[in-house]
Design a protein around this motif. Structure first.
Motif, PDB file in Angstrom:
ATOM      1  N   GLY A   1       1.162-102.800  20.417  1.00 37.04           N
ATOM      2  CA  GLY A   1       1.685-102.843  21.789  1.00 37.04           C
ATOM      3  C   GLY A   1       0.527-102.985  22.763  1.00 37.04           C
ATOM      4  N   ASP A   2       0.640-103.913  23.712  1.00 35.21           N
ATOM      5  CA  ASP A   2      -0.438-104.110  24.688  1.00 35.21           C
ATOM      6  C   ASP A   2      -0.190-103.250  25.927  1.00 35.21           C
ATOM      7  OD1 ASP A   2      -2.822-105.231  25.584  1.00 35.21           O
ATOM      8  OD2 ASP A   2      -1.864-106.973  26.498  1.00 35.21           O
ATOM      9  N   ASN A   3      -1.261-102.964  26.629  1.00 34.47           N
ATOM     10  CA  ASN A   3      -1.201-102.377  27.988  1.00 34.47           C
ATOM     11  C   ASN A   3      -0.554-101.001  28.019  1.00 34.47           C
ATOM     12  OD1 ASN A   3      -0.171-105.645  28.412  1.00 34.47           O
ATOM     13  ND2 ASN A   3      -2.186-104.987  29.099  1.00 34.47           N
ATOM     14  N   VAL A   4      -0.972-100.133  27.121  1.00 29.01           N
ATOM     15  CA  VAL A   4      -0.341 -98.812  27.053  1.00 29.01           C
ATOM     16  C   VAL A   4      -1.025 -97.751  27.918  1.00 29.01           C
ATOM     17  CG1 VAL A   4       0.660 -99.215  24.759  1.00 29.01           C
ATOM     18  CG2 VAL A   4      -1.581 -98.113  24.948  1.00 29.01           C
TER      19      VAL A   4
ATOM     20  N   PRO B   1      -3.185-112.730  35.988  1.00 31.05           N
ATOM     21  CA  PRO B   1      -4.337-112.724  35.052  1.00 31.05           C
ATOM     22  C   PRO B   1      -4.140-111.700  33.941  1.00 31.05           C
ATOM     23  CG  PRO B   1      -4.891-111.525  37.028  1.00 31.05           C
ATOM     24  CD  PRO B   1      -3.486-112.011  37.231  1.00 31.05           C
ATOM     25  N   HIS B   2      -3.068-111.869  33.174  1.00 32.31           N
ATOM     26  CA  HIS B   2      -2.727-110.891  32.145  1.00 32.31           C
ATOM     27  C   HIS B   2      -3.101-111.365  30.743  1.00 32.31           C
ATOM     28  CE1 HIS B   2       0.507-108.833  34.904  1.00 32.31           C
ATOM     29  NE2 HIS B   2      -0.725-108.675  35.325  1.00 32.31           N
ATOM     30  N   ASP B   3      -3.853-112.466  30.650  1.00 30.62           N
ATOM     31  CA  ASP B   3      -4.359-112.881  29.335  1.00 30.62           C
ATOM     32  C   ASP B   3      -5.200-111.728  28.783  1.00 30.62           C
ATOM     33  OD1 ASP B   3      -3.994-115.985  30.068  1.00 30.62           O
ATOM     34  OD2 ASP B   3      -5.142-115.029  31.668  1.00 30.62           O
TER      35      ASP B   3
ATOM     36  N   ILE C   1       3.612-106.874  20.852  1.00 29.97           N
ATOM     37  CA  ILE C   1       4.535-106.700  21.981  1.00 29.97           C
ATOM     38  C   ILE C   1       3.719-106.693  23.265  1.00 29.97           C
ATOM     39  CG2 ILE C   1       6.276-105.207  23.043  1.00 29.97           C
ATOM     40  CD1 ILE C   1       6.887-104.072  20.256  1.00 29.97           C
ATOM     41  N   ASP C   2       3.910-107.721  24.095  1.00 24.03           N
ATOM     42  CA  ASP C   2       3.049-107.914  25.273  1.00 24.03           C
ATOM     43  C   ASP C   2       3.844-108.581  26.395  1.00 24.03           C
ATOM     44  OD1 ASP C   2       0.840-108.068  26.918  1.00 24.03           O
ATOM     45  OD2 ASP C   2       0.032-109.867  25.955  1.00 24.03           O
ATOM     46  N   ALA C   3       4.987-107.994  26.720  1.00 21.11           N
ATOM     47  CA  ALA C   3       5.824-108.608  27.759  1.00 21.11           C
ATOM     48  C   ALA C   3       6.166-107.565  28.817  1.00 21.11           C
ATOM     49  CB  ALA C   3       7.066-109.219  27.107  1.00 21.11           C
ATOM     50  N   ASP C   4       7.342-107.655  29.413  1.00 19.05           N
ATOM     51  CA  ASP C   4       7.745-106.704  30.463  1.00 19.05           C
ATOM     52  C   ASP C   4       7.863-105.297  29.872  1.00 19.05           C
ATOM     53  OD1 ASP C   4       9.849-108.070  29.036  1.00 19.05           O
ATOM     54  OD2 ASP C   4      11.278-106.975  30.275  1.00 19.05           O
ATOM     55  N   LYS C   5       7.110-104.368  30.465  1.00 14.82           N
ATOM     56  CA  LYS C   5       6.978-103.041  29.856  1.00 14.82           C
ATOM     57  C   LYS C   5       8.262-102.206  29.865  1.00 14.82           C
ATOM     58  CE  LYS C   5       2.912-104.684  29.553  1.00 14.82           C
ATOM     59  NZ  LYS C   5       2.702-105.656  28.461  1.00 14.82           N
ATOM     60  N   PRO C   6       9.125-102.338  30.905  1.00 15.42           N
ATOM     61  CA  PRO C   6      10.365-101.542  30.851  1.00 15.42           C
ATOM     62  C   PRO C   6      11.209-101.819  29.604  1.00 15.42           C
ATOM     63  CG  PRO C   6       9.986-102.320  33.077  1.00 15.42           C
ATOM     64  CD  PRO C   6       8.963-103.014  32.196  1.00 15.42           C
TER      65      PRO C   6
HETATM   66 MG    MG Z   1      -0.669-107.660  28.014  1.00 16.42          MG
END
Ligand code: MG
Ligand code: DHB
Length: 228
Positions: free
Chosen positions: A168-171, A46-48, A142-147
């Motif tokens: 950048g998402d999810n920081v 559920p990362h939308d 940018i919203d993909a694999d964080k590494p």
């Molecule tokens: Mg995201």
């Protein structure tokens, strides 16, 4: 009361405010509801982005007067559709994901939303696809694999112009972004990404925390002021 006299909110109050904003400013429609249902049915995490954050991205497309948008991490295409809807006539968004099964669901979602014409969907390893693209893009999400965030930053700077905006998402990583001893590869990826943003004199960056239906998270926001 003055603004700083209000009490610190509880998480429930934050969620209520997020829903208040969402209901008024980012009301869901049947397309977005069907997209979320299709994504869940396909077993996607559920990362939308949340509704108000999808609307944030749409407003950013217009603030940036973006005609060319690049997204790393399509998932089911919810954010792609939010941004595509905000594009002007002739605008296009390129979106990349390496998961072919999820990309098939996203493709259906784009058709359902009537947005297929505006979306260039690329299925493959992002760093490989990015190396094949021609810039410049006006807005990059940018919203993909964080590494891989640090590597994505290097790659997208090659696809930027002076004035390109990078989000950048999810920081926030549930607050762990501020932990100097974290060993979580996602946290380390975001920390390294933020460090690269901070240490690059050609970039002007900030970050915004968000709290609401998707918990505690946030975006980085960067403007490219010069090219290397
Ligand atoms: Mg995201
Ligand atoms: C995660 C990734 C995302 O892109 C997101 O929007 C939420 C969470 C994650 O890796 O946990």
């Amino acid at each position: 009361m003055r603004a700083h006299d209000y009490p610190t909110p509880s998480i429930d109050e934050c969620i209520a405010v997020d829903q208040y904003f969402a209901n008024r400013l980012a009301p869901s429609d049947s397309v977005l509801q069907q997209v979320l249902a299709a994504n869940a049915a396909a077993g996607m995490p559920p990362h939308d982005v949340a509704a108000v954050q999808g609307q944030f991205l749409a407003v950013m497309v217009q603030i940036c007067q973006a005609k060319r948008v690049l997204e790393i991490g399509t998932l089911g295409g919810y954010s792609t559709i939010c941004m595509a809807r905000a594009l002007p006539e002739g605008g296009r968004i390129t979106t990349i994901d390496n998961n072919a099964a999820f990309a098939a669901v996203a493709k259906n979602n784009f058709a359902l939303a009537g947005m297929s014409e505006r979306i260039d969907q690329q299925v493959g390893t992002a760093l490989e696809v990015l190396a094949t693209l021609e810039g410049p893009f006006d807005l990059i999400f940018i919203d993909a694999d964080k590494p891989n965030n640090p590597a994505y930053l290097d790659a997208v700077l090659k696809l930027s112009r002076v004035g390109t905006t990078i989000i950048g998402d999810n920081v926030v990583r549930g607050g762990a972004v501020s932990n100097p001893n974290s060993a979580d590869p996602n946290v380390l990826g975001v920390q390294h990404f933020l460090q690269k943003l901070a240490s690059n004199p050609s970039l002007n960056s900030t970050a915004l925390q968000t709290v609401g239906e998707k918990g505690w998270d946030g975006f980085s926001l960067t403007v490219v002021n010069a090219l290397p």
